[in-house]
Design an enzyme around this catalytic site. Structure first.
Site, short mmCIF file in Angstrom:
data_model
loop_
_atom_site.label_atom_id
_atom_site.label_comp_id
_atom_site.label_asym_id
_atom_site.label_seq_id
_atom_site.Cartn_x
_atom_site.Cartn_y
_atom_site.Cartn_z
N GLU A 1 1.44 -0.68 -0.07
CA GLU A 1 -0.05 0.11 0.17
C GLU A 1 0.72 1.15 0.15
O GLU A 1 0.33 2.56 -0.88
CB GLU A 1 -1.41 0.05 1.07
CG GLU A 1 -1.69 -1.16 1.36
CD GLU A 1 -3.03 -1.18 -0.15
OE1 GLU A 1 -2.98 -0.08 -0.35
OE2 GLU A 1 -3.11 -1.89 -0.62
N TRP B 1 1.83 1.54 -4.03
CA TRP B 1 0.70 2.51 -4.29
C TRP B 1 0.78 3.90 -4.24
O TRP B 1 0.51 5.14 -5.24
CB TRP B 1 -1.04 2.10 -3.98
CG TRP B 1 -0.67 0.47 -4.83
CD1 TRP B 1 -1.38 -0.81 -4.44
CD2 TRP B 1 -1.81 0.56 -6.40
NE1 TRP B 1 -1.56 -1.38 -5.13
CE2 TRP B 1 -1.84 -1.11 -6.54
CE3 TRP B 1 -1.60 1.17 -6.88
CZ2 TRP B 1 -2.37 -0.90 -7.41
CZ3 TRP B 1 -1.98 1.12 -8.54
CH2 TRP B 1 -2.45 -0.10 -8.80
N TRP C 1 -15.77 12.27 -13.35
CA TRP C 1 -14.41 11.54 -12.31
C TRP C 1 -14.03 12.79 -11.19
O TRP C 1 -13.70 13.16 -9.81
CB TRP C 1 -13.38 10.27 -12.66
CG TRP C 1 -13.17 11.13 -13.35
CD1 TRP C 1 -12.46 11.20 -14.84
CD2 TRP C 1 -11.58 12.17 -13.21
NE1 TRP C 1 -12.06 12.18 -15.06
CE2 TRP C 1 -10.98 12.28 -14.57
CE3 TRP C 1 -10.43 12.25 -11.88
CZ2 TRP C 1 -9.86 13.21 -14.44
CZ3 TRP C 1 -9.51 12.59 -12.19
CH2 TRP C 1 -9.09 13.91 -13.31
N ASN D 1 -11.47 2.40 2.39
CA ASN D 1 -10.20 1.96 1.26
C ASN D 1 -11.83 1.47 0.16
O ASN D 1 -11.94 1.59 -0.96
CB ASN D 1 -8.99 1.49 1.69
CG ASN D 1 -8.59 1.79 -0.37
OD1 ASN D 1 -8.29 2.48 -0.71
ND2 ASN D 1 -8.57 -0.09 -0.63
N TRP E 1 -9.49 8.01 -8.43
CA TRP E 1 -10.66 8.29 -8.98
C TRP E 1 -9.95 7.91 -10.78
O TRP E 1 -10.85 7.41 -11.13
CB TRP E 1 -10.67 10.41 -9.00
CG TRP E 1 -11.75 9.76 -7.86
CD1 TRP E 1 -11.23 10.31 -6.22
CD2 TRP E 1 -13.06 9.70 -7.19
NE1 TRP E 1 -12.23 10.56 -5.75
CE2 TRP E 1 -13.74 10.13 -6.73
CE3 TRP E 1 -13.74 9.67 -8.49
CZ2 TRP E 1 -15.21 9.60 -5.61
CZ3 TRP E 1 -15.56 9.42 -7.89
CH2 TRP E 1 -15.79 9.81 -6.57
N TRP F 1 -19.64 12.62 -19.85
CA TRP F 1 -20.65 12.44 -18.97
C TRP F 1 -21.95 12.88 -18.80
O TRP F 1 -21.60 13.44 -20.39
CB TRP F 1 -19.35 12.85 -18.07
CG TRP F 1 -18.39 12.25 -17.54
CD1 TRP F 1 -16.69 12.47 -18.53
CD2 TRP F 1 -17.63 11.51 -17.17
NE1 TRP F 1 -15.99 11.95 -18.68
CE2 TRP F 1 -16.36 10.64 -17.59
CE3 TRP F 1 -18.64 9.75 -16.13
CZ2 TRP F 1 -15.29 10.04 -16.94
CZ3 TRP F 1 -17.33 8.86 -16.12
CH2 TRP F 1 -16.31 8.95 -15.89
#
Length: 497
Positions: A280, A283, A369, A351, A392, A311
């Site tokens: 993590e 990331w 987003w 999360n 996102w 969108w």
């Protein structure tokens, strides 16, 4: 040497290379400059980034207290960073300025200009890495290009990684110059004008001591089960250290050392859980790698094809109504509403649930987003431009290593899988407590799915539970199956183009 140490997103004394370098001075001036205007569209203040601004206030107060125990004082200013630094330098006859690097695009540009301007005036400037495991420019593919897929990125990063011994917090600091404090912390008005932050105090103590206590507790207990418990929102199976990381109250190297310290005490079969947790941090490194190499991604899709994705029109009344329902936790989909209410009340969200609410907004509601990223920026204590952007864009399918366009989370199935007893739902949706009793009772012939999807329960059951959809609890604002089909069609059209 008369040194100024400029605190930014490194609000700690331990494992702080700028503080370590400045502590060798004869005179030391600790400074914080509040300059939200320099952050462009992504400031942290009481109007934008408001939850993180609350955290900033608490962390600055904690830092000031720590400095005071060492007969020092945090000097606070606001306005243009260069102008304020020059004023401090002139007033205290400063010869050296130390700071730790930030990696947001605007900060990189500003700091380059600052360093040049100060050096032209004969000031010695040094900056350090205090917030990442590795510098984002030091990790490249064999072709000397940035990575866009996590797994090879992390493999390369680990081969370069060296975790040195921690720089201890100095027990004493050099004396401060005689200087009048320009303003105090309250002048920055970081706390929100309305009282929505009341519950924050019962969830967060943003001090170095508390960050270290959380790390030690997590390393001793939860981390060994991290691989199985991290997806269960009702369980304290995560470290919840992200707000401390965002503010620099703790560093990723401190976390890495803390986890590695218990490796020998963990059963061999459980050591993979430690690696999953450390990934993590990987990331997070990947997020900063992408932000550094693709600085437009906070507003623009990384994958060019998605820049023309159609969108829904945000100017329409229907889109605004759906967006408001999502923001307020009033969508009628329990796991989505629970997550959004947790966010509003605590400044944090589990999360797994973050992925679900993001998928729901971008896929089921087909809203851009960017509006989700903006809402998270305003309401998350751990609002971090790199990680927020990565998350996102991943959810929308338009970023690096993104979820494929056809991956649309079913929030009901996810809720049943990861919160089967509804503990998380009921923590944030007490209006469903009556339904929970019926749904889990064998005597009533209840079905557990009713709690996760109240609209599936018979009208008589809802009446017995005291629920009137659309009044005591919202009716679903969208049909999950129909919206999934519509999203797939829209994404397929993009793929065909």
């Amino acid at each position: 040497m008369r040194a100024l140490v400029w605190f930014r997103r490194d609000l700690r004394l331990a494992d702080n290379p700028a503080v370590h370098a400045a502590s060798k001075a004869e005179i030391l001036l600790p400074v914080y400059i509040h300059a939200p205007a320099e952050a462009g569209a992504w400031p942290i203040d009481s109007t934008v980034g408001a939850a993180a601004a609350w955290g900033l206030h608490e962390a600055l107060q904690a830092l000031a207290n720590e400095l005071q125990t060492r007969q020092q004082q945090l000097h606070i200013a606001q306005g243009n960073s260069l102008e304020q630094l020059l004023l401090f330098i002139a007033q205290a006859n400063i010869t050296h300025v130390f700071w730790n690097r930030q990696y947001e695009p605007w900060a990189i540009t500003r700091d380059k200009q600052l360093k040049q301007a100060l050096r032209e005036r004969g000031i010695i400037c040094e900056s350090f890495n205090a917030s990442l495991l590795l510098e984002p420019w030091n990790i490249t593919t064999r072709e000397q290009k940035p990575y866009q897929v996590f797994t090879p990125f992390w493999k390369t990063a680990q081969s370069l990684l060296q975790i040195n011994a921690e720089l201890k917090a100095p027990s004493t600091l050099p004396p401060a110059p005689r200087l009048e404090t320009k303003i105090n912390l309250a002048t920055l008005a970081l706390k929100p004008a309305i009282g929505w932050d009341k519950a924050f105090y019962s969830h967060w103590v943003l001090t170095e001591k508390q960050a270290q206590q959380r790390l030690r507790s997590f390393a001793r207990h939860e981390v060994a089960e991290y691989d199985t418990q991290r997806d269960q929102p009702a369980v304290d199976g995560t470290s919840a250290l992200s707000p401390y990381l965002q503010l620099g109250i703790i560093s990723p190297r401190q976390i890495w050392r803390g986890i590695e310290k218990v490796r020998a005490d963990v059963a061999v079969s459980q050591r993979s859980a430690l690696d999953i947790y450390l990934k993590e941090l990987g990331w997070r490194e990947f997020a900063y790698h992408l932000l550094f190499h693709f600085p437009d991604t906070p507003e623009t899709a990384l994958r060019p094809a998605f820049r023309r994705f159609k969108w829904r029109d945000l100017n329409s009344v229907a889109a605004q109504k759906d967006l408001g329902a999502w923001q307020q936790g009033q969508t009628g989909i329990p796991i989505i509403d629970a997550g959004m209410r947790q966010l509003w009340q605590t400044g944090w969200m589990h999360n797994r649930v973050r992925m679900l609410v993001a998928s729901f907004l971008t896929k089921n509601l087909r809203l851009p987003w960017q509006v989700g990223a903006q809402w998270f920026w305003d309401t998350l204590l751990d609002a971090d431009l790199a990680s927020n952007t990565l998350g996102w864009q991943w959810s929308a399918g338009c970023g690096a290593d993104a979820a494929p366009y056809f991956r649309i989370f079913n929030p009901v199935l996810q809720s049943q899988k990861f919160d089967s007893q509804g503990e998380y739902l009921l923590r944030w949706l007490p209006e469903l407590s009556g339904l929970a009793k019926i749904a889990t009772s064998r005597k009533t012939g209840g079905k557990a799915e009713w709690l996760h999807a109240p609209w599936l329960a018979p009208a008589t059951v809802l009446q017995q539970a005291g629920i009137l959809l659309g009044e005591t609890y919202p009716a679903p604002i969208v049909d999950l199956q129909q919206s999934r089909v519509a999203a797939l069609a829209a994404y397929q059209h993009l793929k065909d183009d």
